[in-house]
Design a protein around this motif. Structure first.
Motif, mmCIF file in Angstrom:
data_model
loop_
_atom_site.group_PDB
_atom_site.id
_atom_site.type_symbol
_atom_site.label_atom_id
_atom_site.label_comp_id
_atom_site.label_asym_id
_atom_site.label_seq_id
_atom_site.Cartn_x
_atom_site.Cartn_y
_atom_site.Cartn_z
ATOM 1 N N ASP A 135 5.315 -0.487 -6.500
ATOM 2 C CA ASP A 135 5.702 0.105 -8.046
ATOM 3 C C ASP A 135 5.750 0.809 -8.161
ATOM 4 O OD1 ASP A 135 5.839 0.624 -11.045
ATOM 5 O OD2 ASP A 135 5.841 -1.460 -10.931
ATOM 6 N N THR A 137 6.969 3.922 -9.757
ATOM 7 C CA THR A 137 6.629 3.675 -11.570
ATOM 8 C C THR A 137 5.427 4.116 -12.129
ATOM 9 O OG1 THR A 137 9.426 3.422 -12.430
ATOM 10 C CG2 THR A 137 7.455 3.799 -13.647
ATOM 11 N N GLU A 138 4.497 2.896 -11.258
ATOM 12 C CA GLU A 138 3.054 2.538 -11.551
ATOM 13 C C GLU A 138 2.569 3.356 -11.150
ATOM 14 O OE1 GLU A 138 -0.142 -1.588 -11.046
ATOM 15 O OE2 GLU A 138 1.783 -1.840 -10.721
ATOM 16 N N HIS A 139 2.948 3.867 -9.595
ATOM 17 C CA HIS A 139 1.579 4.422 -8.549
ATOM 18 C C HIS A 139 2.044 6.017 -9.033
ATOM 19 C CE1 HIS A 139 1.330 0.353 -7.642
ATOM 20 N NE2 HIS A 139 -0.457 1.267 -7.248
ATOM 21 N N GLY A 140 3.145 5.945 -9.602
ATOM 22 C CA GLY A 140 3.624 7.894 -10.027
ATOM 23 C C GLY A 140 4.643 8.605 -8.911
ATOM 24 N N GLU A 152 13.701 -3.749 -5.970
ATOM 25 C CA GLU A 152 14.221 -3.949 -7.647
ATOM 26 C C GLU A 152 15.025 -3.595 -8.028
ATOM 27 O OE1 GLU A 152 11.197 -2.422 -6.315
ATOM 28 O OE2 GLU A 152 9.495 -2.753 -7.275
#
Length: 301
Positions: A135, A137-140, A152
């Motif tokens: 992911d 976005t979650e992991h920058g 996705e």
């Protein structure tokens, strides 16, 4: 905001620069009364008088001069920070973080990154190698590279390679010792080097096609790994058969280190794509990467 520590600082700096409420008001685009009220409110909040006001001039008090000495350098730093943000909008710079599968290194990154760094030296690049779905976005991460079907749906995806045809490969030494499977079902009598998904921990079942029908085989084997490069190297070492993307085995097949079998049964998947959130596409550093990747893609044709 009453408790905002920056409230009134701009007016203070401009009055100190011009030694005049009237000149400061003209610079700020407000009335002299508004400037005077802002300075009075700042002095009240600090509990100190910052300016001595006479009918002829405005001068800093000792406290005001000390305050200016500390505040002016910080204000210049803030101004520089705003200007640097403008640079981020206008030219490629900063740190570009990418998550990619190992197979993307020779296929995409090796031809792309040297030219990218040469063309855009103000952009540093950080690569995280991970065959699992990430992911971003979650992991920058700014963007990622994955096989198209694994991206996705809410991401923008830009093709980097042609479609992938999967391959079952083994070394000449392995085939000389154990023979060649003629059908996917024959794999139950061979040694497979199997792949385990890092996230789900499940072992991948090899996928095939026959007469328009998709089916899979749970090929047995004593070695399992979660890294495509290891599957490739162990197949070259003669430890068994591996199921890999044709793009990653092309070099080994061309040099004779590996040979393909079961070609008529192998399916095709979308190629490698660069994917990222829609809002990220306005970043000059990412735009520059996309433009260069597209240029390299055209040169390959």
């Amino acid at each position: 905001m009453a408790n905002d520590p920056f409230n009134g600082l701009q007016a203070f700096l401009v009055v100190a620069e011009h030694s005049s409420f009237t000149a400061a008001a003209a610079t700020l685009g407000v009335t002299p009364t508004a400037v005077s009220q802002t300075i009075r409110a700042l002095e009240t909040r600090l509990g100190l008088q910052l300016f001595v006001r006479t009918t002829r001039r405005v001068a800093l008090t000792e406290a005001g001069a000390a305050f200016l000495k500390r505040v002016r350098p910080a204000a210049l730093e803030i101004t520089d920070a705003y200007e640097q943000l403008g640079d981020f909008r206008e030219r490629p710079m900063g740190n570009l973080r990418l998550t990619v599968p190992r197979m993307a290194i020779p296929l995409v990154l090796t031809p792309l990154l040297p030219r990218f760094r040469q063309a855009y030296p103000d952009v540093s690049v950080e690569i995280s190698i991970d065959d699992a779905a990430v992911d971003i976005t979650e992991h920058g991460f700014d963007a990622g590279i994955r096989i198209g079907e694994a991206v996705e749906k809410d991401m923008i995806a830009v093709r980097l390679t042609p479609d992938i045809t999967w391959a079952v490969v083994g070394s000449p030494a392995y085939f000389g010792k154990y023979g060649r499977p003629a059908t996917p079902e024959d794999l139950t009598r061979h040694e497979a080097i199997r792949y385990r998904y890092p996230a789900s921990r499940t072992v991948y079942r090899w996928e095939f096609e026959r007469d328009g029908r998709d089916f899979s085989v749970d090929a047995p084997g004593g070695l399992t790994a979660n890294d495509f490069q290891m599957l490739l190297e162990m197949a070259e070492a003669g430890m068994g058969l591996s199921y890999l993307p044709d793009l990653s085995v092309r070099g080994a097949i061309a040099t004779g280190r590996l040979e393909r079998v079961l070609e008529v049964f192998l399916p095709t998947s979308p190629g490698l794509y660069l994917y990222f959130p829609a809002k990220a596409q306005t970043q000059p550093k990412l735009r520059a990467l996309l433009d260069l990747a597209a240029r390299i893609g055209r040169e390959r044709k």
